[in-house]
Structures are given as C-alpha cells and as structure tokens.
Design an enzyme around this catalytic site. Sequence first.
Site, PDB file in Angstrom:
ATOM      1  N   TYR A 108       0.825  -1.207   0.000  1.00  0.00           N
ATOM      2  CA  TYR A 108       0.000   0.000   0.000  1.00  0.00           C
ATOM      3  C   TYR A 108       0.862   1.261   0.000  1.00  0.00           C
ATOM      4  O   TYR A 108       0.382   2.342  -0.357  1.00  0.00           O
ATOM      5  CB  TYR A 108      -0.927   0.046   1.216  1.00  0.00           C
ATOM      6  CG  TYR A 108      -1.985  -1.027   1.280  1.00  0.00           C
ATOM      7  CD1 TYR A 108      -2.186  -1.934   0.234  1.00  0.00           C
ATOM      8  CD2 TYR A 108      -2.793  -1.164   2.402  1.00  0.00           C
ATOM      9  CE1 TYR A 108      -3.145  -2.927   0.307  1.00  0.00           C
ATOM     10  CE2 TYR A 108      -3.765  -2.152   2.480  1.00  0.00           C
ATOM     11  CZ  TYR A 108      -3.932  -3.027   1.438  1.00  0.00           C
ATOM     12  OH  TYR A 108      -4.894  -4.012   1.518  1.00  0.00           O
TER      13      TYR A 108
ATOM     14  N   HIS B 133       0.149 -11.607   1.873  1.00  0.00           N
ATOM     15  CA  HIS B 133      -0.825 -10.822   1.118  1.00  0.00           C
ATOM     16  C   HIS B 133      -1.438 -11.602  -0.049  1.00  0.00           C
ATOM     17  O   HIS B 133      -2.647 -11.598  -0.262  1.00  0.00           O
ATOM     18  CB  HIS B 133      -0.171  -9.534   0.610  1.00  0.00           C
ATOM     19  CG  HIS B 133      -1.145  -8.453   0.305  1.00  0.00           C
ATOM     20  ND1 HIS B 133      -0.797  -7.124   0.312  1.00  0.00           N
ATOM     21  CD2 HIS B 133      -2.457  -8.484  -0.011  1.00  0.00           C
ATOM     22  CE1 HIS B 133      -1.862  -6.386   0.012  1.00  0.00           C
ATOM     23  NE2 HIS B 133      -2.881  -7.196  -0.186  1.00  0.00           N
TER      24      HIS B 133
END
Length: 267
Positions: A39, A97
Amino acid sequence: MSIPALGLGTFRLTGQTVIDSVRNGLEAGYRAIDTAQIYGNEAEVGQAIEASGIPREAIFVTTKIWTENLSRARLIPSLKESLAKLRTESVDLTLIHWPSPGDAVPVAEFMTALAEAKAQGLTKQIGVSNFTIGLMQRAIDAVGAKEIATNQIELSPFLQNRKVAAFAASHGIHITSYMTLAYGNALKDPVIQAIASERGATPAQVALAWAMQLGYAVIPSSTKRANLESNLAARTLRLSADELARIAALDRGERLTSPQGLAPVWD
C-alpha cells in the site's frame, strides 16, 4: 487475541489522505487498522497512530507481506522494515498478502518463516490472504491450523465465497472480508437498500452487519469522517433470519479483484 469484528482499511489511501483517515477513524472509535507493505502507507499509518495519543496496545494493527518478500531470506527483514515504518516493536497480525505467483516460493517456506517471525515476537498472530482451499491446506500442513488466525478474502453480498469460508471454519480459521461493499455496488442494490430503509439504517451498515453477523471481520475504508462514524453503527445492527436470507440470495460469484499474474485459480 481475537481479531476485531470491525476495522479500518487503508487500501489505496496514501499521504495526508491516509493520515487523516486513520486519525478520524481512531477519534471516532476504531481500534483496528489494516495496512500492507504494497500500500505504500505504513509510515503514514504509524505516524497517525503515534500522534493519536491512544496507547499502542489498545490498537490492533495488521500488515501484509508482499510477494517480493516471501522468501525465507526476505520475509523477516521486510517485516522489520514494516515495523520501523509503523513505529512499533510488533504488529498484532501479519498476513501473507498473496500466494507466491507461479509457486516461486513454496507455501511451506513462507509460512514457516512467518511462524518464525511470530516466535521472535515481531507479530502476535499470523495468517494469509487471498488463499484458496488448496493453498489453505498447504499452509495448514506447514504450520498447523491453530497458527493461522485468518484468511482475508474478497467477500461481499455478490461474492459470498461459501466454499472457502466453510473450509476455513472447519479448521477454526477466521475469515476477514475485504471489499465487503463491493466498491460501493452493495450500496446501490435494491434488496440492501430496502432492508436499510425498513431498518432506518444505511446500506453500508446493512452490508457490514450482514458480514459480521455471519462471523466475519470487516475492514471498510473511507476518507469521510461521517462515513467512518456511520459504519461503526453496523456493530449493533442485528438482521433477522429473513433479511439474512434475502442477502444470501444476492450471491452471483461476482469477483472484482483478480489481478493477472498474481491471483490463484479461484475455488
């Protein structure tokens, strides 16, 4: 330590935008923040948490290991880099992730490395994200189901992912739903709007309450303080069996997140 039912997501929020969102969320009453290495906002999230004045131990922080850092040599060093950015000695939950593209790094390698990170005190809990049933089984084979706190998956009224959720539940693995509002599409659905109108609630509250009532954690994001505050009220909204059934009927297998070269073959 249980995973909070309602947390604040930070996907696609960067710079001052994510600082403001986290600050507003914490002031509104959120005590769980979800971020990830990819991110690019861990430093800002850490800054906002530190500036809040809320004790670190009162906030549940989740981050996620990116695919480039899945090897045994990179996973723990990359998590230490994340901790430095987040200004904390440990996070509450660390997830893989995405599974390694093309199985370049075997599941057993990154899961055992992640378990070692937990053993070192870098993270209190570990888990996975975007894992299919087959990948979950491989993770279980590597470290045991009790070590896997959650599988964070795309799950909304339109993609209810029942097979994956049922498999996880059968092994005591919690489900965290991301994109519960389906990029806002759930807010426009006539069934959800009707339930919201009948209940004097917002469509977002109805969709979030639906997921939480099924036992899932949710991590919606927003840049608007009013929406952040409103979403919190979903925690006290209890839907009837009929309302749950009406939302259950909305499932159409509509997946919105499946990046080419990264996504596994979905169940």
